[in-house]
Design a protein around this motif. Structure first.
Motif, PDB file in Angstrom:
ATOM      1  N   LYS A 192     -58.868  86.193  29.077  1.00 20.98           N
ATOM      2  CA  LYS A 192     -57.627  86.194  29.840  1.00 20.98           C
ATOM      3  C   LYS A 192     -56.479  86.496  28.876  1.00 20.98           C
ATOM      4  N   PRO A 193     -55.356  86.909  29.394  1.00 24.50           N
ATOM      5  CA  PRO A 193     -54.215  87.194  28.502  1.00 24.50           C
ATOM      6  C   PRO A 193     -53.790  86.004  27.643  1.00 24.50           C
ATOM      7  N   SER A 194     -54.063  84.796  28.074  1.00 27.36           N
ATOM      8  CA  SER A 194     -53.638  83.617  27.309  1.00 27.36           C
ATOM      9  C   SER A 194     -54.376  83.481  25.971  1.00 27.36           C
ATOM     10  N   PHE A 195     -55.592  83.965  25.870  1.00 30.89           N
ATOM     11  CA  PHE A 195     -56.306  83.956  24.591  1.00 30.89           C
ATOM     12  C   PHE A 195     -56.821  85.356  24.253  1.00 30.89           C
ATOM     13  N   ALA A 196     -55.911  86.317  24.327  1.00 25.66           N
ATOM     14  CA  ALA A 196     -56.241  87.712  24.044  1.00 25.66           C
ATOM     15  C   ALA A 196     -56.553  87.960  22.573  1.00 25.66           C
ATOM     16  N   TRP A 197     -56.139  87.054  21.698  1.00 22.02           N
ATOM     17  CA  TRP A 197     -56.436  87.201  20.280  1.00 22.02           C
ATOM     18  C   TRP A 197     -57.935  87.252  20.011  1.00 22.02           C
ATOM     19  N   LEU A 243     -55.930  92.466  29.673  1.00 22.77           N
ATOM     20  CA  LEU A 243     -55.269  91.534  28.759  1.00 22.77           C
ATOM     21  C   LEU A 243     -53.748  91.707  28.729  1.00 22.77           C
ATOM     22  N   ASP A 244     -53.233  92.613  29.511  1.00 24.23           N
ATOM     23  CA  ASP A 244     -51.790  92.843  29.652  1.00 24.23           C
ATOM     24  C   ASP A 244     -51.092  93.187  28.341  1.00 24.23           C
TER      25      ASP A 244
END
Length: 181
Positions: A152-157, A87-88
């Motif tokens: 993915k990192p874009s929806f890491a929440w 998730l960076d």
């Protein structure tokens, strides 16, 4: 608080006194010699460690507890690696753990504690046994682990929500495994 706040010596003494009173009350009620002989036989099997090794339930309980501890340990050990590598979430050398990384296990622990305090007893009492809640806990843990494959990192929440559900599943599993002991 636990070490200094609990009067362990006093509680231990009271437990011994209550146990003796309970045994005396039971002995007064049971006058039949066959019941006494059966009770002595049962207490002998509990006292011998060799008897545990031939008891199949011992191995079932050991396996359940081992898998429960393994699930918790693997989840809590690998989560930081997942957060950093997949998730960076950024970790800086020489700096304390960033709040984004530390909050994920906190969400899991908080959800598991709240569930344990408020709902675990109701869950076990609703089914009257521990097998069905154990299977529910395993299912919650497995289902809440599936999103990790697709994150993915874009929806890491989303990791905070899935970690919370994992915490609930792990709480059920660990509570049941510990109560089996």
């Amino acid at each position: 608080f636990f070490i200094f706040g609990l009067p362990e010596a006093r509680l231990t003494k009271e437990a011994v006194v209550y146990d003796k009173a309970y045994r005396r009350a039971n002995d007064a009620k049971e006058e039949d010699e066959t019941k006494n002989a059966n009770r002595e036989t049962e207490s002998e099997t509990v006292k011998s460690w060799k008897q545990w090794l031939v008891n199949g339930a011992f191995y079932v309980h050991a396996i359940v507890y081992t898998f429960a501890r393994m699930a918790v340990n693997v989840t809590m050990t690998l989560t930081p690696f997942y957060l950093i590598k997949v998730l960076d979430f950024k970790e800086k050398e020489g700096q304390p753990i960033p709040p984004e990384i530390a909050t994920v296990p906190l969400a899991s622990y908080t959800a598991s504690m709240i569930f344990s305090l408020l709902f675990y007893g109701r869950l076990v009492n609703a089914f009257g046994n521990r097998l069905i809640p154990l299977l529910i806990g395993v299912r919650i843990t497995c289902v809440s682990s599936i999103p990790y494959v697709f994150m993915k990192p874009s929806f890491a929440w989303l990791v905070y929500i899935t970690a919370s559900f994992q915490g609930v599943g792990l709480a059920i599993i660990v509570n049941i495994a510990t109560s089996l002991i």
